[in-house]
Design a protein around this motif. Structure first.
Motif, PDB file in Angstrom:
ATOM      1  N   LEU A 153       0.818  -1.216   0.000  1.00 30.07           N
ATOM      2  CA  LEU A 153       0.000   0.000   0.000  1.00 30.07           C
ATOM      3  C   LEU A 153       0.848   1.260   0.000  1.00 30.07           C
ATOM      4  CD1 LEU A 153      -2.870  -0.919   2.503  1.00 30.07           C
ATOM      5  CD2 LEU A 153      -3.102  -0.497   0.046  1.00 30.07           C
ATOM      6  N   PHE A 154       1.947   1.238   0.730  1.00 34.25           N
ATOM      7  CA  PHE A 154       2.824   2.407   0.824  1.00 34.25           C
ATOM      8  C   PHE A 154       4.143   2.090   0.133  1.00 34.25           C
ATOM      9  CE2 PHE A 154       0.034   2.626   4.540  1.00 34.25           C
ATOM     10  CZ  PHE A 154      -0.532   3.870   4.336  1.00 34.25           C
ATOM     11  N   PRO A 155       4.255   2.455  -1.144  1.00 33.79           N
ATOM     12  CA  PRO A 155       5.464   2.101  -1.894  1.00 33.79           C
ATOM     13  C   PRO A 155       6.701   2.730  -1.278  1.00 33.79           C
ATOM     14  CG  PRO A 155       4.177   3.746  -3.072  1.00 33.79           C
ATOM     15  CD  PRO A 155       3.334   3.304  -1.910  1.00 33.79           C
ATOM     16  N   GLY A 156       7.794   2.105  -1.505  1.00 38.34           N
ATOM     17  CA  GLY A 156       9.067   2.556  -0.947  1.00 38.34           C
ATOM     18  C   GLY A 156      10.073   1.435  -1.002  1.00 38.34           C
ATOM     19  N   VAL A 157       9.612   0.219  -0.623  1.00 35.17           N
ATOM     20  CA  VAL A 157      10.456  -0.965  -0.743  1.00 35.17           C
ATOM     21  C   VAL A 157      10.346  -1.478  -2.172  1.00 35.17           C
ATOM     22  CG1 VAL A 157      10.883  -3.299   0.096  1.00 35.17           C
ATOM     23  CG2 VAL A 157      10.070  -1.535   1.664  1.00 35.17           C
ATOM     24  N   PRO A 158      11.458  -1.674  -2.880  1.00 36.54           N
ATOM     25  CA  PRO A 158      11.379  -2.195  -4.249  1.00 36.54           C
ATOM     26  C   PRO A 158      10.590  -3.500  -4.307  1.00 36.54           C
ATOM     27  CG  PRO A 158      13.596  -1.442  -3.770  1.00 36.54           C
ATOM     28  CD  PRO A 158      12.840  -1.378  -2.467  1.00 36.54           C
ATOM     29  N   PHE A 159       9.786  -3.631  -5.357  1.00 33.24           N
ATOM     30  CA  PHE A 159       8.868  -4.762  -5.480  1.00 33.24           C
ATOM     31  C   PHE A 159       9.608  -6.098  -5.434  1.00 33.24           C
ATOM     32  CE2 PHE A 159       6.365  -7.703  -8.173  1.00 33.24           C
ATOM     33  CZ  PHE A 159       5.176  -7.695  -7.466  1.00 33.24           C
ATOM     34  N   ALA A 160      10.626  -6.257  -6.274  1.00 31.04           N
ATOM     35  CA  ALA A 160      11.347  -7.530  -6.325  1.00 31.04           C
ATOM     36  C   ALA A 160      12.070  -7.810  -5.019  1.00 31.04           C
ATOM     37  CB  ALA A 160      12.327  -7.534  -7.495  1.00 31.04           C
ATOM     38  N   ILE A 185      -3.455  -2.802  -5.661  1.00 30.36           N
ATOM     39  CA  ILE A 185      -4.502  -2.231  -6.514  1.00 30.36           C
ATOM     40  C   ILE A 185      -4.489  -0.702  -6.532  1.00 30.36           C
ATOM     41  CG2 ILE A 185      -7.007  -1.974  -6.751  1.00 30.36           C
ATOM     42  CD1 ILE A 185      -7.280  -4.897  -5.986  1.00 30.36           C
ATOM     43  N   PRO A 186      -4.468  -0.009  -5.387  1.00 30.52           N
ATOM     44  CA  PRO A 186      -4.568   1.462  -5.452  1.00 30.52           C
ATOM     45  C   PRO A 186      -3.438   2.113  -6.242  1.00 30.52           C
ATOM     46  CG  PRO A 186      -5.002   0.684  -3.228  1.00 30.52           C
ATOM     47  CD  PRO A 186      -4.472  -0.480  -3.973  1.00 30.52           C
ATOM     48  N   THR A 210      -1.786  11.321 -10.725  1.00 31.28           N
ATOM     49  CA  THR A 210      -0.405  11.704 -10.412  1.00 31.28           C
ATOM     50  C   THR A 210      -0.310  12.261  -8.989  1.00 31.28           C
ATOM     51  OG1 THR A 210      -0.824  13.838 -11.502  1.00 31.28           O
ATOM     52  CG2 THR A 210       0.253  12.126 -12.797  1.00 31.28           C
ATOM     53  N   GLY A 211      -1.324  13.004  -8.562  1.00 33.96           N
ATOM     54  CA  GLY A 211      -1.324  13.486  -7.184  1.00 33.96           C
ATOM     55  C   GLY A 211      -1.367  12.340  -6.187  1.00 33.96           C
ATOM     56  N   PHE A 212      -2.155  11.312  -6.493  1.00 32.08           N
ATOM     57  CA  PHE A 212      -2.224  10.144  -5.609  1.00 32.08           C
ATOM     58  C   PHE A 212      -0.875   9.442  -5.527  1.00 32.08           C
ATOM     59  CE2 PHE A 212      -2.937   5.623  -4.870  1.00 32.08           C
ATOM     60  CZ  PHE A 212      -3.748   5.639  -3.744  1.00 32.08           C
ATOM     61  N   ILE A 213      -0.184   9.332  -6.649  1.00 30.40           N
ATOM     62  CA  ILE A 213       1.135   8.695  -6.662  1.00 30.40           C
ATOM     63  C   ILE A 213       2.103   9.448  -5.764  1.00 30.40           C
ATOM     64  CG2 ILE A 213       3.129   8.180  -8.122  1.00 30.40           C
ATOM     65  CD1 ILE A 213       1.102   7.698 -10.416  1.00 30.40           C
ATOM     66  N   VAL A 214       2.089  10.775  -5.874  1.00 34.66           N
ATOM     67  CA  VAL A 214       3.004  11.587  -5.054  1.00 34.66           C
ATOM     68  C   VAL A 214       2.654  11.462  -3.577  1.00 34.66           C
ATOM     69  CG1 VAL A 214       3.764  13.927  -4.560  1.00 34.66           C
ATOM     70  CG2 VAL A 214       3.493  13.190  -6.931  1.00 34.66           C
ATOM     71  N   VAL A 215       1.359  11.547  -3.262  1.00 29.47           N
ATOM     72  CA  VAL A 215       0.927  11.507  -1.862  1.00 29.47           C
ATOM     73  C   VAL A 215       1.258  10.163  -1.230  1.00 29.47           C
ATOM     74  CG1 VAL A 215      -1.096  11.502  -0.356  1.00 29.47           C
ATOM     75  CG2 VAL A 215      -0.856  13.257  -2.114  1.00 29.47           C
ATOM     76  N   THR A 216       0.994   9.060  -1.936  1.00 28.92           N
ATOM     77  CA  THR A 216       1.291   7.742  -1.355  1.00 28.92           C
ATOM     78  C   THR A 216       2.790   7.530  -1.192  1.00 28.92           C
ATOM     79  OG1 THR A 216       1.166   6.799  -3.593  1.00 28.92           O
ATOM     80  CG2 THR A 216      -0.805   6.654  -2.208  1.00 28.92           C
ATOM     81  N   GLY A 217       3.573   8.070  -2.126  1.00 30.58           N
ATOM     82  CA  GLY A 217       5.021   7.958  -1.983  1.00 30.58           C
ATOM     83  C   GLY A 217       5.529   8.686  -0.755  1.00 30.58           C
ATOM     84  N   VAL A 223       5.612   6.971   6.951  1.00 36.42           N
ATOM     85  CA  VAL A 223       5.255   5.833   7.802  1.00 36.42           C
ATOM     86  C   VAL A 223       6.484   4.990   8.116  1.00 36.42           C
ATOM     87  CG1 VAL A 223       3.962   3.665   7.854  1.00 36.42           C
ATOM     88  CG2 VAL A 223       2.857   5.757   7.055  1.00 36.42           C
ATOM     89  N   ALA A 224       7.310   4.765   7.101  1.00 36.69           N
ATOM     90  CA  ALA A 224       8.526   3.980   7.330  1.00 36.69           C
ATOM     91  C   ALA A 224       9.451   4.670   8.326  1.00 36.69           C
ATOM     92  CB  ALA A 224       9.246   3.751   6.003  1.00 36.69           C
ATOM     93  N   TRP A 225       9.518   5.997   8.268  1.00 39.12           N
ATOM     94  CA  TRP A 225      10.392   6.732   9.171  1.00 39.12           C
ATOM     95  C   TRP A 225       9.880   6.695  10.606  1.00 39.12           C
ATOM     96  CZ3 TRP A 225      15.085   8.662   9.383  1.00 39.12           C
ATOM     97  CH2 TRP A 225      15.387   9.619  10.365  1.00 39.12           C
ATOM     98  N   ARG A 226       8.568   6.863  10.774  1.00 39.71           N
ATOM     99  CA  ARG A 226       8.003   6.917  12.125  1.00 39.71           C
ATOM    100  C   ARG A 226       7.910   5.540  12.774  1.00 39.71           C
ATOM    101  NH1 ARG A 226       2.971  10.668  13.173  1.00 39.71           N
ATOM    102  NH2 ARG A 226       3.681  10.026  15.238  1.00 39.71           N
TER     103      ARG A 226
END
Length: 254
Positions: A153-160, A185-186, A210-217, A223-226
């Motif tokens: 749901l929260f991209p950041g970790v490479p998929f593979a 999916i989202p 594109t706004g959703f992509i930026v916001v989720t990134g 989230v990963a930092w906190r």
């Protein structure tokens, strides 16, 4: 003890098969397969689909199925999913493109997970000695579905990388694939819509996606930092103080 003359005739073949099936031999095979796949990707450049389009001789539902299979193989070979998602939207539109991308995502994750589990787990698990590695392994092994769902749901970790890390852990197939399908999916839909609307960059659909992509990134990074402290294992007591109660260590009054 048997001498070389009386040694059973099948012992040499048995030792050879054991050497070929050893954990490090299987890990070496995995490395060769991944290197070959990456080389093939660099030679054939699947990102050209964004510029050149899909071959005209392949159309209809067959094209969607073929694209989904190619998507899965490409993601297992470390092709970035955003490129493939944009191509799915540009080639097939929103609905068919989303189906092809999600199916390809689950297929690619299953391929990577299977390869990592069969060829890499036995060799890599004994290497999980680092504090962060052990904590991440424990999180995936105990809370596999929700951990993988959060990663998707929260991209950041490479998929593979997430696929192969999950394969090395004790996570099961069903929660891994289910969390991958639902959690992807989202973000996948946002990229597919952006690809489908790329010819109209000022359209509301393109701007929202594109706004959703930026916001989720950004949200994923936050989230990963906190929540990074959750991966920190509990502090172990210093040597010589284990089992000593706090009141026993309090100095007595003079």
């Amino acid at each position: 003890m048997l001498d070389p003359v009386t040694r059973p005739p099948g012992s040499l073949a048995l030792r050879c098969s054991q050497a070929l099936l050893s954990p490090w031999s299987r890990l070496s095979l995995l490395a060769v397969m991944l290197l070959s796949a990456v080389t093939a990707v660099l030679l054939y450049e699947p990102q050209r689909l964004l510029a050149e389009g899909w071959p005209p001789q392949v159309a209809g539902a067959g094209a969607v199925v073929l694209f989904g299979c190619a998507y899965g193989l490409c993601t297992a070979a470390f092709v970035p999913r955003p490129i493939l998602n944009l191509a799915a939207g540009a080639l097939f539109g929103v609905q068919a493109g989303l189906v092809a991308a999600v199916v390809g995502t689950v297929l690619g994750a299953g391929i990577s997970f299977t390869l990592g589990r069969v060829l890499g787990q036995d060799a890599l698990r004994p290497l999980l000695r680092g504090r962060w590695l052990r904590a991440a392994d424990g999180q995936l092994s105990r809370h596999g579905f929700r951990s993988m769902l959060a990663i998707r749901l929260f991209p950041g970790v490479p998929f593979a990388a997430a696929n192969y890390c999950a394969a090395v852990s004790r996570m099961r197939y069903t929660p891994f694939l289910l969390a991958t399908g639902l959690g992807s999916i989202p973000n996948t839909a946002a990229y597919v819509i952006a690809g489908a609307e790329a010819s109209s960059p000022s359209s509301p659909a393109f701007l929202i996606s594109t706004g959703f992509i930026v916001v989720t990134g950004v949200a994923g990074a936050a989230v990963a930092w906190r929540k990074r402290h959750r991966l920190r294992p509990a502090e172990t007591p210093a040597a010589g103080t284990a089992g000593v109660r706090t009141e026993d260590r309090t100095p007595s009054p003079v």
